[in-house]
Design a protein around this motif. Structure first.
Motif, short mmCIF file in Angstrom:
data_model
loop_
_atom_site.label_atom_id
_atom_site.label_comp_id
_atom_site.label_asym_id
_atom_site.label_seq_id
_atom_site.Cartn_x
_atom_site.Cartn_y
_atom_site.Cartn_z
N GLY A 215 0.81 -1.21 0.00
CA GLY A 215 0.00 0.00 0.00
C GLY A 215 0.84 1.26 0.00
O GLY A 215 0.54 2.22 -0.71
N TRP A 216 1.93 1.25 0.78
CA TRP A 216 2.79 2.44 0.84
C TRP A 216 3.51 2.66 -0.49
O TRP A 216 3.63 3.79 -0.95
N LEU A 217 3.99 1.58 -1.11
CA LEU A 217 4.66 1.73 -2.41
C LEU A 217 3.68 2.24 -3.46
O LEU A 217 4.06 3.02 -4.35
N ALA A 218 2.42 1.82 -3.36
CA ALA A 218 1.42 2.30 -4.33
C ALA A 218 1.17 3.80 -4.20
O ALA A 218 0.78 4.46 -5.16
N THR A 219 1.39 4.35 -2.99
CA THR A 219 1.20 5.79 -2.82
C THR A 219 2.27 6.60 -3.55
O THR A 219 2.10 7.81 -3.74
N LEU A 220 3.38 5.96 -3.90
CA LEU A 220 4.43 6.67 -4.63
C LEU A 220 4.08 6.87 -6.10
O LEU A 220 4.74 7.66 -6.79
N VAL A 221 3.07 6.14 -6.58
CA VAL A 221 2.63 6.29 -7.98
C VAL A 221 1.73 7.52 -8.05
O VAL A 221 0.77 7.64 -7.29
N PRO A 222 2.00 8.47 -8.95
CA PRO A 222 1.17 9.68 -9.03
C PRO A 222 -0.29 9.34 -9.32
O PRO A 222 -0.61 8.40 -10.05
N GLY A 223 -1.19 10.10 -8.73
CA GLY A 223 -2.62 9.91 -8.94
C GLY A 223 -3.40 11.10 -8.42
O GLY A 223 -2.85 11.95 -7.70
N THR A 224 -4.66 11.16 -8.75
CA THR A 224 -5.52 12.27 -8.32
C THR A 224 -6.78 11.80 -7.61
O THR A 224 -7.50 12.62 -7.05
N SER A 225 -7.05 10.51 -7.60
CA SER A 225 -8.30 10.01 -7.02
C SER A 225 -8.24 10.05 -5.49
O SER A 225 -7.35 9.45 -4.88
N VAL B 92 -3.45 16.70 -0.44
CA VAL B 92 -3.18 17.19 -1.79
C VAL B 92 -4.33 16.81 -2.73
O VAL B 92 -4.80 17.64 -3.51
N ARG B 93 -4.78 15.56 -2.65
CA ARG B 93 -5.85 15.13 -3.56
C ARG B 93 -7.21 15.74 -3.21
O ARG B 93 -8.03 15.97 -4.09
N ALA B 94 -7.44 15.98 -1.92
CA ALA B 94 -8.73 16.52 -1.51
C ALA B 94 -8.79 18.03 -1.69
O ALA B 94 -9.79 18.57 -2.17
N PHE B 95 -7.73 18.74 -1.29
CA PHE B 95 -7.77 20.20 -1.26
C PHE B 95 -6.71 20.87 -2.12
O PHE B 95 -6.80 22.07 -2.38
N GLY B 96 -5.70 20.13 -2.55
CA GLY B 96 -4.63 20.73 -3.34
C GLY B 96 -3.60 21.45 -2.51
O GLY B 96 -2.77 22.19 -3.05
N TRP B 97 -3.59 21.24 -1.20
CA TRP B 97 -2.65 21.92 -0.31
C TRP B 97 -1.45 21.02 -0.04
O TRP B 97 -1.60 19.85 0.32
N ALA C 296 -4.08 25.22 -9.39
CA ALA C 296 -3.20 24.52 -10.34
C ALA C 296 -3.36 23.01 -10.22
O ALA C 296 -3.34 22.29 -11.23
N HIS C 297 -3.56 22.51 -9.00
CA HIS C 297 -3.72 21.07 -8.80
C HIS C 297 -5.02 20.57 -9.42
O HIS C 297 -5.03 19.58 -10.16
N HIS C 298 -6.12 21.26 -9.12
CA HIS C 298 -7.43 20.80 -9.60
C HIS C 298 -7.54 20.89 -11.12
O HIS C 298 -8.25 20.09 -11.73
N HIS C 299 -6.87 21.86 -11.74
CA HIS C 299 -6.96 22.04 -13.18
C HIS C 299 -5.71 21.56 -13.92
O HIS C 299 -5.59 21.77 -15.12
N ARG C 300 -4.79 20.95 -13.16
CA ARG C 300 -3.58 20.35 -13.74
C ARG C 300 -2.81 21.36 -14.60
O ARG C 300 -2.56 21.14 -15.78
N LEU C 301 -2.48 22.47 -13.97
CA LEU C 301 -1.78 23.55 -14.65
C LEU C 301 -0.34 23.64 -14.17
O LEU C 301 -0.02 23.26 -13.04
N ALA C 302 0.51 24.18 -15.02
CA ALA C 302 1.91 24.41 -14.70
C ALA C 302 2.32 25.74 -15.31
O ALA C 302 1.67 26.23 -16.25
N PRO C 303 3.38 26.38 -14.79
CA PRO C 303 3.83 27.64 -15.39
C PRO C 303 4.06 27.49 -16.89
O PRO C 303 4.65 26.52 -17.35
N GLY C 304 3.55 28.46 -17.64
CA GLY C 304 3.63 28.41 -19.09
C GLY C 304 2.33 28.02 -19.75
O GLY C 304 2.14 28.27 -20.95
#
Length: 832
Positions: A407-417, A782-787, A595-603
């Motif tokens: 379970g801990w190793l799976a948290t290292l995989v990026p995700g948004t759910s 991070v996934r719930a609030f983007g903080w 930026a987190h909720h809309h998946r934005l980056a500088p540029g």
């Protein structure tokens, strides 16, 4: 199931009421937490829906300014209403205000059109009588309030009302009281509302009812600065704003129910051990394994059902207080929400019962299979289960380690759910908890060996051996206590990390020593106030700012228009940025949650609706912001003037010169306020900091309540295990007493058992709690609030965990210890 088996089960429960009582209590507490949180969430959700229905009524669409405009002129509104023809429509004023010191929403509509629209606040109330309607149309300052609000304010028709908006004081009076609806809303005729809201010649929007096929046609005829929007999206947006907050509460409540499952396992395991001779006799007389297993499961389900019903009652009582905490948190973080009553949702109650039965059934399955699996001869020996427990403790710990690591190793995989994040957190927690029985046995065995070699007191050695030899019960109790304490430690780490990050954010964000605002959110300050204050010799700089609701290519957003920070000022905390000046022309800044909720980056690019049409901005930087989990856009004030002519400003940040006198600045603000006939608030940055942290602490008040409830459930589990251990070793204790052990020594031995169990659980809870805290920060927040935030490990969390677990276990050990010490040896030697 045969009547004989049912009779035996009822007889067993009547002979051991404490055992049944602990099972019922464990389930009841778990269900109470789940039901209370569920009802509080349902109440808040219904309050949001009711609030939107009161404001929008039957309106299916609204015409409003594109971007953060200054409203719609009366002339434009009149032309639009004439063009809408057969469609029910009314112009609307909707503004926040303070009435008798309390927050309300001023709702102004054309009352002559209200019945056709059944609009806004009148959707569930009778149409005002003619006399009242004439009063509302002709008398300045005439308002209608709902009966609930009128009673709370202690006012009656004809009474004068003090009303504040945008720093100005107005005189109003109560023209009447409506019996239904209208909670938190002051209803007025449109012309009256324009005066009270300082919106002369303008309305905020036009509400209308359109058939689906007419929407495109109406939208095509609107001026470029206006847009047509469906009202359905408003309620959905408000629900979405609080979704993550409500999910977090529900996840916290499930921990208490999970701990309740450990209690069921502990008590039913002991029931199997205690009844093994009886079960063996039933097997010898022909009872099948299936019937023996069914006996245990039916008993458990019956107790769980009683506990669920009791839990619903406790949940209703707890929900009354919890719903106010939820409403206050939403009011602090999102928008004004008044929840006046607890919504009794049958689905929530049934869900609580169903979850309780499923948890109890799952927890009782292992004891039931154990009772059915043994042979009649083996069932006559009381220690068979413990020998089996020693066999499965090691493999169970290995399986738990694999689950937790996976379970801990799976948290290292990026995700948004967010749901996936909670699932991975659950895997890590459950996997770690499965290791507790084996670790407790190893610890107790080692402690007994060391105590023997060092000639430690007999009470310590006997207690350690008893704990190690009864891992089927003490191990499960320790697991439940470890889970509850680890949850407390993990949440404590998360809260401390969050608080530290908020303080750091405030240190950067509060750029001025003093702030000038009005007493109404988002109201505009008098024009020229910035120049008048800037001329004061005590000020080094004046930073203008205003928050506005805007429309982007992906939906609604909040735009903060402000002066760029001075070169030597701190300004927003930039986390990532493009090369060059992030405030340059054509660039916009966004907060980390946005930026987190809309998946934005500088540029990346952001399209923004303005009164002069859509404009495209380059994302210049991402800044840290804990003010909203929806996110925030930030634009240079001078550039915003190119798109909004009358942008105004809602706050001023004043920086003093080294020799500046705050008192002279206060006098200057007071003089300017009197000149503009306005009430202006001058707040020191320290006061804002203090208020922000107070809101922060109120936000986590619910979490503290849920932590205490989880610990209460775990305490019941430890008490159950220690009572079971005391009763099982009743004959052993009697032999010790008969061979010379004093009551005091026996009592001390049992208290030492509780201490070993509690301290071991507390020490094991520290690493698990730290892992939980890290996952709450890195994944859930991070996934719930983007903080995002930096991990902070407070010493209090490391010390409070073992002490809390030890105190709970020691207190739980006290009743069985006193009971064993008072029992005469002869009674224990005779058995049951």
């Amino acid at each position: 199931m045969s009547p004989i088996l049912i009779h035996l089960g009822l007889r067993q429960l009547s002979r051991q009421p404490w055992q049944a009582g602990l099972t019922v209590l464990g389930i009841a507490l778990g269900v109470a937490v789940v039901v209370a949180v569920g009802l509080a969430n349902d109440s808040a959700r219904r309050a949001i829906t009711l609030s939107v229905e009161q404001l929008d009524g039957r309106a299916s669409h609204r015409i409003e300014p594109r971007g953060a405009g200054e409203g719609i002129t009366d002339a434009t509104a009149a032309r639009l209403l004439q063009r809408l023809g057969p469609y029910p429509a009314t112009a609307v004023i909707e503004q926040p205000l303070r009435l008798e010191g309390e927050g309300f929403t001023l709702l102004g509509i054309d009352l002559l059109q209200a019945d056709a629209l059944r609009g806004a606040a009148l959707a569930t109330t009778p149409r005002p009588d003619p006399a009242r309607l004439v009063t509302l149309l002709t008398e300045p300052g005439a308002l209608l309030l709902g009966a609930t609000d009128a009673r709370r304010l202690g006012v009656a028709p004809g009474d004068r009302l003090r009303l504040r908006h945008g720093g100005q004081l107005y005189q109003a009076h109560l023209a009447g009281v409506l019996d239904q609806g209208l909670e938190g809303i002051a209803l007025a005729d449109l012309a009256t509302a324009q005066t009270l809201a300082a919106r002369p010649g303008r309305v905020d929007r036009i509400d209308l009812v359109l058939p689906p096929e007419a929407g495109a046609e109406i939208a095509a005829t609107l001026p470029p600065e206006l847009q047509l929007r469906a009202t359905a999206g408003r309620g959905a947006a408000l629900h979405e704003m609080t979704r993550a907050f409500r999910i977090n509460l529900l996840a916290m409540s499930l921990i208490a129910l999970l701990v309740g499952g450990f209690i069921v396992y502990s008590t039913q395991t002991f029931a199997v051990v205690r009844r093994r001779p009886q079960l063996g006799m039933l097997r010898a007389l022909g009872a099948t394994r299936a019937r023996v297993a069914a006996l245990i499961l039916v008993e458990t389900l019956g107790l769980a059902l009683i506990g669920a019903v009791l839990g619903i009652g406790l949940g209703l009582l707890a929900g009354q207080g919890l719903v106010q905490l939820v409403a206050r948190t939403i009011d602090d973080l999102y928008f004004r929400l008044e929840v006046t009553r607890l919504a009794l949702d049958p689905e929530t109650l049934l869900l609580g019962v169903a979850m309780a039965l499923l948890v109890a059934l799952g927890a009782a399955l292992a004891p039931a299979l154990e009772a059915a699996a043994v042979t009649p001869r083996e069932a006559m020996r009381a220690q068979g289960l413990e020998r089996r427990a020693h066999g499965w403790a090691g493999p169970l710990a290995g399986l738990g380690g694999v689950i937790a690591l996976g379970g801990w190793l799976a948290t290292l995989v990026p995700g948004t759910s967010l749901a996936q994040g909670f699932a991975l957190l659950l895997l890590v927690v459950l996997g770690s908890v499965l290791c507790v029985p084996a670790l407790l046995r190893v610890t107790a065995t080692a402690l007994a060996e060391v105590g023997t070699r060092l000639a430690a007191p007999l009470a310590l050695v006997l207690a350690a051996r008893a704990v190690a030899g009864s891992v089927a019960r003490t191990g499960i109790a320790a697991a439940a206590l470890t889970l509850a304490v680890a949850t407390s430690v993990g949440i404590g780490v998360m809260i401390e990390s969050f608080r530290h990050s908020v303080i750091d954010w405030l240190d950067h964000t509060l750029e001025g020593e003093l702030y000038v605002t009005t007493d109404t959110r988002d109201a505009v300050l008098p024009a020229g106030l910035d120049d008048a204050l800037g001329a004061t010799g005590d000020l080094a700089s004046v930073i203008r700012a205003r928050r506005m609701a805007v429309t982007t290519g992906t939906g609604e957003a909040t735009l903060l228009v402000r002066d760029r920070p001075a070169p030597d000022a701190t300004g927003p905390m930039l986390l990532a940025q493009l090369d060059g000046d992030p405030w340059a022309a054509g660039r916009i800044l966004v907060s980390e949650p946005y930026a987190h909720h809309h998946r934005l980056a500088p540029g990346d690019h952001i399209e923004l609706a303005t009164p002069v049409g859509w404009r495209r901005f380059n994302l210049g930087a991402i800044f840290r912001d804990y003010g909203s989990d929806r996110g925030l856009l930030m634009l240079d004030y001078r550039e915003a003037h190119a798109y909004w002519d009358e942008i105004g400003f809602g706050s001023l940040a004043l920086s003093l010169t080294p020799d500046g006198d705050p008192q002279r600045v206060r006098e200057r603000v007071r003089t300017l306020a009197e000149a503009h006939d306005r009430t202006l608030l001058l707040t020191a940055s320290g006061e804002i900091r203090t208020l922000t942290l107070e809101i922060f602490d109120r936000t986590f008040a619910i979490t503290e309540v849920l932590r205490l409830l989880a610990l209460a459930v775990a305490f019941v589990g430890v008490l159950s295990a220690l009572l079971a251990l005391q009763l099982e070793r009743r004959r052993t204790h009697a032999l010790l007493r008969a061979t010379g052990m004093s009551r005091r020594s026996l009592t001390l031995t049992l208290l030492t058992q509780g201490s070993i169990l509690g301290l071991t659980a507390g020490l094991l809870a520290i690493p698990l709690g730290l892992v939980m805290g890290e996952l709450l920060i890195r994944i859930i927040n991070v996934r719930a609030f983007g903080w995002s935030m930096a991990l902070q490990i407070p010493a209090s969390a490391l010390l409070s965990g073992p002490l809390l677990a030890w105190g709970a276990a020691l207190f739980a050990a006290l009743p069985p210890a006193l009971r064993a010490g008072r029992e005469p040896p002869a009674r224990g030697l005779r058995g049951d």
